[in-house]
Design a protein around this motif. Sequence first.
Motif, PDB file in Angstrom:
ATOM      1  N   THR A  19       0.868  -1.193   0.000  1.00 36.60           N
ATOM      2  CA  THR A  19       0.000   0.000   0.000  1.00 36.60           C
ATOM      3  C   THR A  19       0.900   1.236   0.000  1.00 36.60           C
ATOM      4  O   THR A  19       2.063   1.183   0.422  1.00 36.60           O
ATOM      5  N   ILE A  20       0.304   2.333  -0.459  1.00 36.33           N
ATOM      6  CA  ILE A  20       1.070   3.583  -0.582  1.00 36.33           C
ATOM      7  C   ILE A  20       1.637   3.986   0.785  1.00 36.33           C
ATOM      8  O   ILE A  20       2.827   4.290   0.919  1.00 36.33           O
ATOM      9  N   ALA A  21       0.778   3.953   1.809  1.00 36.88           N
ATOM     10  CA  ALA A  21       1.204   4.419   3.135  1.00 36.88           C
ATOM     11  C   ALA A  21       2.358   3.570   3.670  1.00 36.88           C
ATOM     12  O   ALA A  21       3.315   4.089   4.259  1.00 36.88           O
ATOM     13  N   ARG A  22       2.278   2.251   3.449  1.00 38.13           N
ATOM     14  CA  ARG A  22       3.306   1.373   4.031  1.00 38.13           C
ATOM     15  C   ARG A  22       4.592   1.397   3.214  1.00 38.13           C
ATOM     16  O   ARG A  22       5.694   1.276   3.772  1.00 38.13           O
ATOM     17  N   ASP A  80      -5.546  17.392   7.080  1.00 38.14           N
ATOM     18  CA  ASP A  80      -4.418  16.778   6.366  1.00 38.14           C
ATOM     19  C   ASP A  80      -4.902  15.479   5.725  1.00 38.14           C
ATOM     20  O   ASP A  80      -5.095  14.464   6.405  1.00 38.14           O
ATOM     21  N   ILE A  81      -5.089  15.525   4.404  1.00 42.67           N
ATOM     22  CA  ILE A  81      -5.676  14.370   3.697  1.00 42.67           C
ATOM     23  C   ILE A  81      -4.574  13.595   2.979  1.00 42.67           C
ATOM     24  O   ILE A  81      -3.741  14.178   2.277  1.00 42.67           O
ATOM     25  N   GLY A  82      -4.581  12.275   3.166  1.00 45.21           N
ATOM     26  CA  GLY A  82      -3.464  11.461   2.669  1.00 45.21           C
ATOM     27  C   GLY A  82      -2.291  11.669   3.609  1.00 45.21           C
ATOM     28  O   GLY A  82      -1.154  11.873   3.188  1.00 45.21           O
ATOM     29  N   SER A  83      -2.617  11.610   4.904  1.00 40.15           N
ATOM     30  CA  SER A  83      -1.644  12.015   5.929  1.00 40.15           C
ATOM     31  C   SER A  83      -0.513  11.018   6.100  1.00 40.15           C
ATOM     32  O   SER A  83       0.563  11.363   6.555  1.00 40.15           O
ATOM     33  N   GLY A  84      -0.753   9.757   5.732  1.00 36.86           N
ATOM     34  CA  GLY A  84       0.265   8.735   5.993  1.00 36.86           C
ATOM     35  C   GLY A  84       0.295   8.405   7.470  1.00 36.86           C
ATOM     36  O   GLY A  84      -0.483   8.927   8.278  1.00 36.86           O
ATOM     37  N   LEU A  85       1.211   7.511   7.823  1.00 27.83           N
ATOM     38  CA  LEU A  85       1.349   7.124   9.227  1.00 27.83           C
ATOM     39  C   LEU A  85       1.908   8.300  10.016  1.00 27.83           C
ATOM     40  O   LEU A  85       2.853   8.951   9.566  1.00 27.83           O
ATOM     41  N   VAL A 107      -6.713  12.497   7.699  1.00 22.19           N
ATOM     42  CA  VAL A 107      -7.614  11.650   6.911  1.00 22.19           C
ATOM     43  C   VAL A 107      -6.762  10.799   5.987  1.00 22.19           C
ATOM     44  O   VAL A 107      -5.886  11.327   5.294  1.00 22.19           O
ATOM     45  N   ASP A 108      -7.010   9.501   5.984  1.00 20.22           N
ATOM     46  CA  ASP A 108      -6.291   8.618   5.066  1.00 20.22           C
ATOM     47  C   ASP A 108      -7.225   7.460   4.733  1.00 20.22           C
ATOM     48  O   ASP A 108      -8.046   7.063   5.563  1.00 20.22           O
ATOM     49  N   ASN A 109      -7.094   6.904   3.536  1.00 20.66           N
ATOM     50  CA  ASN A 109      -7.980   5.787   3.185  1.00 20.66           C
ATOM     51  C   ASN A 109      -7.362   4.438   3.528  1.00 20.66           C
ATOM     52  O   ASN A 109      -7.995   3.407   3.332  1.00 20.66           O
ATOM     53  N   ASP A 110      -6.135   4.430   4.060  1.00 20.28           N
ATOM     54  CA  ASP A 110      -5.501   3.173   4.450  1.00 20.28           C
ATOM     55  C   ASP A 110      -5.790   2.930   5.933  1.00 20.28           C
ATOM     56  O   ASP A 110      -5.382   3.735   6.785  1.00 20.28           O
ATOM     57  N   PRO A 111      -6.490   1.824   6.265  1.00 17.53           N
ATOM     58  CA  PRO A 111      -6.876   1.609   7.672  1.00 17.53           C
ATOM     59  C   PRO A 111      -5.694   1.486   8.621  1.00 17.53           C
ATOM     60  O   PRO A 111      -5.847   1.679   9.828  1.00 17.53           O
TER      61      PRO A 111
HETATM   62  N1  SAM Z   1       1.119  13.372   3.473  1.00 15.47           N
HETATM   63  C1  SAM Z   1       2.144  12.503   3.983  1.00 15.47           C
HETATM   64  C2  SAM Z   1       3.496  13.092   3.682  1.00 15.47           C
HETATM   65  O1  SAM Z   1       3.604  13.856   2.713  1.00 15.47           O
HETATM   66  O2  SAM Z   1       4.449  12.784   4.376  1.00 15.47           O
HETATM   67  C3  SAM Z   1       2.038  11.084   3.427  1.00 15.47           C
HETATM   68  C4  SAM Z   1       2.154  10.955   1.937  1.00 15.47           C
HETATM   69  S1  SAM Z   1       2.015   9.281   1.360  1.00 15.47           S
HETATM   70  C5  SAM Z   1       3.088   9.329  -0.007  1.00 15.47           C
HETATM   71  C6  SAM Z   1       0.419   9.307   0.567  1.00 15.47           C
HETATM   72  C7  SAM Z   1      -0.727   8.946   1.502  1.00 15.47           C
HETATM   73  O3  SAM Z   1      -1.972   9.170   0.808  1.00 15.47           O
HETATM   74  C8  SAM Z   1      -0.741   7.488   1.936  1.00 15.47           C
HETATM   75  O4  SAM Z   1      -0.810   7.409   3.336  1.00 15.47           O
HETATM   76  C9  SAM Z   1      -1.991   6.900   1.292  1.00 15.47           C
HETATM   77  O5  SAM Z   1      -2.602   5.887   2.061  1.00 15.47           O
HETATM   78  C10 SAM Z   1      -2.872   8.132   1.174  1.00 15.47           C
HETATM   79  N2  SAM Z   1      -3.890   8.021   0.130  1.00 15.47           N
HETATM   80  C11 SAM Z   1      -3.769   7.512  -1.110  1.00 15.47           C
HETATM   81  N3  SAM Z   1      -4.930   7.600  -1.777  1.00 15.47           N
HETATM   82  C12 SAM Z   1      -5.819   8.185  -0.936  1.00 15.47           C
HETATM   83  C13 SAM Z   1      -7.183   8.538  -1.043  1.00 15.47           C
HETATM   84  N4  SAM Z   1      -7.857   8.298  -2.165  1.00 15.47           N
HETATM   85  N5  SAM Z   1      -7.781   9.142   0.008  1.00 15.47           N
HETATM   86  C14 SAM Z   1      -7.089   9.369   1.158  1.00 15.47           C
HETATM   87  N6  SAM Z   1      -5.788   9.049   1.324  1.00 15.47           N
HETATM   88  C15 SAM Z   1      -5.162   8.463   0.292  1.00 15.47           C
END
Ligand code: SAM
Length: 275
Positions: A19-22, A80-85, A107-111
Amino acid sequence: MATSDAPDPNPEFDTSQPTIARVYDALLGGKDNFAADREGAALYLKYVPDAGRCAIENREALVKGVHYLARRAGIDQFLDIGSGLPTQKNTHEAAQEINPNAKVAYVDNDPIVLAHGRALLATNNSTIVVTSDLRRPQEILDNEEIKNHLDFSRPIALMIVGIHMHFHDDEKPDEWVRTLMDALVPGSYLFITDFVDTGEPLQKGMERAGLESLGNGWIRTPERIEQHFLGMPLVPPGLDFLARWFPEDPDADIPAVEDLQPYQRILMAGLAKKV
Ligand code: SAM
């Protein structure tokens, strides 16, 4: 959660696919990833040997942007959307070291982000973690936890940091962001980092790594990235490579583009104000 090659006992997570987050966590040197994620990270390192440094520079840019917002712009609410871990240094730490009362909604879509965030943030009343999807912006705006945590009658910084690259332009990600920005009052901000395409082979390598490992991770021209800001005015220095982007001090001793390492020319950052 520890690094493990054993099947995950938590059925909430499919650990057989990266997954993207991991994968991002693995590139940042974190422990919340599994074998498939580390294989994904290895593909990035194959095409972009300094991909880990790109991830670290992206987090550093996130901190630079949040410090500007909290200190100079007086922002005390962050969506913060797509926040990651929320490991390494993330938004809540950067914001709350300037203003301990700053509120952050992740907010993130990865549980896995929620699972990890719950434990980490159990003692932090100013920060919440919600599982939702940028593809469904109205669902984010209607989320009761978010509505109770953030005051939408006051300015909010919307952070879409390191996530646009995961959407193809055909999906029209800017329209999701527009729905969110339309719900924010003037004085709010939009903070974005994205993969850039200025014709360099390593940028293409980053895209290839993403497509082979995750099936996404597109690069875009600077002109196209500027469109993410929906016509709102950019805070100086505008859109720039991360290592040249100092919103708190745009007159700092900025390295010339030619002096940047090729890996430092893969991501750009920008911050816009809703007026
Ligand atoms: N924002 C953080 C940073 O810049 O350090 C994390 C970036 S990481 C590359 C991208 C994150 O976006 C991941 O945690 C992933 O799960 C999340 N993500 C991907 N698609 C998404 C979606 N459709 N809605 C919410 N989060 C999403």
